[in-house]
Design an enzyme around this catalytic site. Structure first.
Site, PDB file in Angstrom:
ATOM      1  NE  ARG A  45     -34.603  -9.994  -0.716  1.00 11.17           N
ATOM      2  CZ  ARG A  45     -34.775  -9.546   0.511  1.00 11.17           C
ATOM      3  NH1 ARG A  45     -35.961  -9.552   1.064  1.00 11.17           N
ATOM      4  NH2 ARG A  45     -33.748  -9.090   1.190  1.00 11.17           N
ATOM      5  CE1 TYR A  75      -7.453 -14.485 -15.533  1.00  9.80           C
ATOM      6  CE2 TYR A  75      -7.313 -12.735 -17.161  1.00  9.80           C
ATOM      7  CZ  TYR A  75      -7.786 -13.975 -16.772  1.00  9.80           C
ATOM      8  OH  TYR A  75      -8.582 -14.706 -17.622  1.00  9.80           O
ATOM      9  CD  GLN A 133     -14.554 -11.629 -20.313  1.00  9.68           C
ATOM     10  OE1 GLN A 133     -14.201 -12.739 -20.681  1.00  9.68           O
ATOM     11  NE2 GLN A 133     -15.359 -11.467 -19.285  1.00  9.68           N
ATOM     12  CD  GLU A 144     -25.011 -19.218 -14.562  1.00  3.37           C
ATOM     13  OE1 GLU A 144     -26.013 -19.920 -14.776  1.00  3.37           O
ATOM     14  OE2 GLU A 144     -24.551 -19.016 -13.429  1.00  3.37           O
ATOM     15  CB  SER A 154     -31.400  -9.335  -1.919  1.00  4.30           C
ATOM     16  OG  SER A 154     -31.813  -7.988  -1.915  1.00  4.30           O
ATOM     17  CB  THR A 155     -34.004  -7.276  -6.473  1.00  5.84           C
ATOM     18  OG1 THR A 155     -33.877  -6.174  -5.576  1.00  5.84           O
ATOM     19  CG2 THR A 155     -35.263  -7.130  -7.302  1.00  5.84           C
ATOM     20  CE1 TYR A 156     -33.559  -9.872 -12.280  1.00  3.29           C
ATOM     21  CE2 TYR A 156     -31.817  -8.410 -11.549  1.00  3.29           C
ATOM     22  CZ  TYR A 156     -32.815  -8.727 -12.445  1.00  3.29           C
ATOM     23  OH  TYR A 156     -33.077  -7.890 -13.509  1.00  3.29           O
TER      24      TYR A 156
END
EC number: 3.5.4.13
Length: 188
Positions: A116, A170, A180, A137, A112-114
């Site tokens: 917001r 997978y 990866q 991403e 949520s920090t990002y």
């Protein structure tokens, strides 16, 4: 399908190497400096992004094509901070390496920090028996440059355990992103 608790996450990380490196508690300070939290939470694990980024620039192509993605569309950035241009995005990878159990599906949600600040984190689910560094991403939805901080919390992983083990994992089907390392671009 049930969500797994901090106790289960700690046990799987310690006994099975599900998350490496692993923080058994929430980390909020590093060297007496406040950071965006990472580590084990009540029902999830907050991951960090490493200090290697690929920032999207629209100077080499007119169309973004997942079947023919041009690597020249990115500028490589290494550092403690990555600045994402307005209305653009960047790729990064987690510090943590994951080994997902066969009966588990892992979902990633942004912190949520990002959120917001108009910065959205997107990751597709980590499927049963997938392993590797997670490619992250970050979309900057604002009309201003946005900062992402390396080695601090950026997203939370939730672990969902099925009541029945899947027939094909997978790993069984030879998934193209298996094992990866580093920031991984689209593959077809």
């Amino acid at each position: 399908m049930s969500i797994k608790s901090d106790k289960w996450i700690r046990r799987m990380a310690e006994r099975e190497g599900m998350i490496e490196p692993f923080e058994e508690d929430q980390v909020r300070y590093v060297n007496e400096r406040r950071v965006i939290s990472y580590g084990t939470s009540s029902y999830g694990y907050d991951v960090r992004c490493a200090d290697e980024f690929k920032v999207f620039t629209n100077i080499h192509s007119a169309v973004v094509d997942p079947k023919g993605f041009d690597e020249k569309s990115f500028v490589d950035v290494k550092g403690d901070v990555c600045v994402i241009p307005p209305n653009s995005f960047a790729l990064a990878r987690t510090v943590e390496y994951f080994r997902i159990p066969r009966s588990v599906l892992t979902i990633c949600l942004g912190k949520s920090t990002y959120a917001r600040c108009g910065i959205i984190v997107n990751v597709t689910p980590l499927e049963p028996e997938w392993e590797g560094h997670v490619t992250l991403e970050f979309s900057n939805t604002t009309n201003l440059p946005a900062r992402i901080y390396a080695n601090e919390g950026v997203a939370q992983m939730l672990f969902l355990e099925s009541d029945e083990v899947c027939d094909v994992s997978y790993k069984d089907r030879g998934g193209k992103y298996m094992g990866q390392r580093g920031v991984t671009l689209p593959r077809t």
